[in-house]
Design a protein around this motif. Structure first.
Motif, PDB file in Angstrom:
ATOM      1  N   ILE A  13       0.855  -1.197   0.000  1.00  0.00           N
ATOM      2  CA  ILE A  13       0.000   0.000   0.000  1.00  0.00           C
ATOM      3  C   ILE A  13       0.889   1.245   0.000  1.00  0.00           C
ATOM      4  N   GLU A  14       0.683   2.119  -0.979  1.00  0.00           N
ATOM      5  CA  GLU A  14       1.545   3.297  -1.149  1.00  0.00           C
ATOM      6  C   GLU A  14       0.772   4.586  -0.877  1.00  0.00           C
ATOM      7  N   LEU A  15       1.410   5.509  -0.151  1.00  0.00           N
ATOM      8  CA  LEU A  15       0.760   6.763   0.238  1.00  0.00           C
ATOM      9  C   LEU A  15       0.247   7.588  -0.948  1.00  0.00           C
ATOM     10  N   PRO A  16       1.049   7.825  -1.998  1.00  0.00           N
ATOM     11  CA  PRO A  16       0.516   8.646  -3.103  1.00  0.00           C
ATOM     12  C   PRO A  16      -0.726   8.015  -3.741  1.00  0.00           C
ATOM     13  N   LEU A  19      -3.770   8.587  -1.397  1.00  0.00           N
ATOM     14  CA  LEU A  19      -4.231   9.986  -1.443  1.00  0.00           C
ATOM     15  C   LEU A  19      -4.924  10.284  -2.768  1.00  0.00           C
ATOM     16  N   ASP A  20      -4.361   9.754  -3.849  1.00  0.00           N
ATOM     17  CA  ASP A  20      -4.985   9.964  -5.157  1.00  0.00           C
ATOM     18  C   ASP A  20      -6.376   9.326  -5.191  1.00  0.00           C
TER      19      ASP A  20
END
Lengths: 123, 123
Positions: A13-16, A19-20
């Motif tokens: 799981i990636e933050l950007p 958020l997107d």
């Protein structure tokens, strides 16, 4: 053969991407509605969101929410059930999901978030 | 004639636009770097970010950050200074900015966030 669609692992799981995914008002409304359900079962049927948008549009948003790791999808017969991946998200990004949900609740009118009453009326 | 570029008012700051703006890794890195500066003056010169990307690309990202309400730009002579709109963001979306910054710090390696040392070396 499993009919469960693919989900990223917690570590994937990636933050950007999260958020997107949350930057779309309909997806924000889905997450908000799932968060309201957490004290009960945490799970909702895909059909419970029909007041938000058309079916094919919702299917697209559910896929985006699943692929970025925000949501878990469970297939049972002809039904699909969804829930927030609360444990994974809180482990990866402490406080983020709650801050987004609190912020969304504060702007519920602007974001046209549905109350539980609206959801029942739309059935 | 004022040379200060236009900024949204506090009330014009919208959650989906803020989340969308933060979903870009370079903009996330700019916000992170500004947050690290908060205990000092809170302000950085646009040139302090040259290690992150090319000048015209950075100018685009600074404009996006200003237009969505995340950042305040101040023009002084030929220099531009930027800072986070901490008070406005905390008033509109309590806890959100801190949660995003904490999450970004946790993934600093993945997001290739620069440490203060990297910034000095890049000068």
């Amino acid at each position: 053969m499993s009919r469960t669609p693919p989900h990223p692992t917690r570590e994937q799981i990636e933050l950007p991407m999260v958020l997107d995914c949350l930057s779309d008002p309909i997806r924000l409304a889905i997450v908000y509605q799932l968060a309201q359900q957490e004290p009960v079962s945490g799970e909702l049927c895909c059909g419970d969101f029909n007041a938000l948008s058309g079916k094919s549009n919702l299917a697209y948003h559910f896929a985006k929410l699943r692929e970025c790791g925000l949501m878990q999808t469970r297939v049972a017969g002809t039904n699909r059930f969804v829930r927030l991946r609360r444990d994974d998200l809180d482990a990866r990004f402490p406080g983020l999901l709650d801050a987004v949900i609190t912020s969304a609740a504060k702007d519920a009118d602007r974001l046209r978030l549905l109350s539980e009453r609206d959801v029942v009326e739309a059935d």
